[in-house]
Design a protein around this motif. Structure first.
Motif, mmCIF file in Angstrom:
data_model
loop_
_atom_site.group_PDB
_atom_site.id
_atom_site.type_symbol
_atom_site.label_atom_id
_atom_site.label_comp_id
_atom_site.label_asym_id
_atom_site.label_seq_id
_atom_site.Cartn_x
_atom_site.Cartn_y
_atom_site.Cartn_z
ATOM 1 N N ASN A 58 -5.787 -4.808 -3.772
ATOM 2 C CA ASN A 58 -5.454 -3.425 -4.060
ATOM 3 C C ASN A 58 -4.088 -3.278 -4.739
ATOM 4 O O ASN A 58 -3.923 -2.447 -5.607
ATOM 5 C CB ASN A 58 -5.511 -2.614 -2.764
ATOM 6 N N THR A 59 -3.126 -4.100 -4.335
ATOM 7 C CA THR A 59 -1.782 -3.984 -4.904
ATOM 8 C C THR A 59 -1.245 -5.352 -5.310
ATOM 9 O O THR A 59 -1.720 -6.396 -4.839
ATOM 10 C CB THR A 59 -0.776 -3.372 -3.896
ATOM 11 N N HIS A 60 -0.238 -5.318 -6.154
ATOM 12 C CA HIS A 60 0.426 -6.552 -6.582
ATOM 13 C C HIS A 60 1.071 -7.245 -5.382
ATOM 14 O O HIS A 60 1.042 -8.476 -5.274
ATOM 15 C CB HIS A 60 1.479 -6.212 -7.639
ATOM 16 N N ALA A 61 1.661 -6.481 -4.475
ATOM 17 C CA ALA A 61 2.307 -7.059 -3.291
ATOM 18 C C ALA A 61 1.296 -7.789 -2.404
ATOM 19 O O ALA A 61 1.588 -8.871 -1.881
ATOM 20 C CB ALA A 61 3.024 -5.965 -2.492
ATOM 21 N N GLU A 62 0.109 -7.201 -2.247
ATOM 22 C CA GLU A 62 -0.936 -7.868 -1.456
ATOM 23 C C GLU A 62 -1.369 -9.159 -2.130
ATOM 24 O O GLU A 62 -1.552 -10.186 -1.472
ATOM 25 C CB GLU A 62 -2.144 -6.939 -1.280
ATOM 26 N N ALA A 63 -1.510 -9.114 -3.447
ATOM 27 C CA ALA A 63 -1.895 -10.315 -4.191
ATOM 28 C C ALA A 63 -0.830 -11.408 -4.054
ATOM 29 O O ALA A 63 -1.158 -12.583 -3.860
ATOM 30 C CB ALA A 63 -2.126 -9.981 -5.657
ATOM 31 N N ALA A 64 0.439 -11.023 -4.135
ATOM 32 C CA ALA A 64 1.524 -11.994 -4.008
ATOM 33 C C ALA A 64 1.503 -12.655 -2.631
ATOM 34 O O ALA A 64 1.687 -13.879 -2.522
ATOM 35 C CB ALA A 64 2.869 -11.313 -4.258
#
Length: 69
Positions: free
Chosen positions: A38-44
């Motif tokens: 959902n978000t770049h932070a979750e992906a990171a």
């Protein structure tokens, strides 16, 4: 990677507990898959944790960003 299903990949990343998985796709013929969060932070966070818990169906995996638009 031929033995890994989309469900296997989804379960592996869901178990990391890092966020909402929006999409899972496999490119079996090329030996890789995509997991979109959902978000770049979750992906990171998924990348960081995925590389420390990098065994899926008995095989080591590498996790990294892939941007597509």
């Amino acid at each position: 990677f031929l033995q890994v299903s989309q469900l296997d990949l989804h379960r592996h990343f869901h178990a990391l507990g890092v966020g909402v998985i929006e999409e899972v796709r496999l490119q079996r013929d090329k030996g890789f898959g995509f997991v979109r969060f959902n978000t770049h932070a979750e992906a990171a966070l998924a990348i960081q944790m995925g590389n420390t818990q990098s065994i899926l169906c008995g095989r080591q995996i590498k996790v990294r960003f892939y941007a597509y638009y």
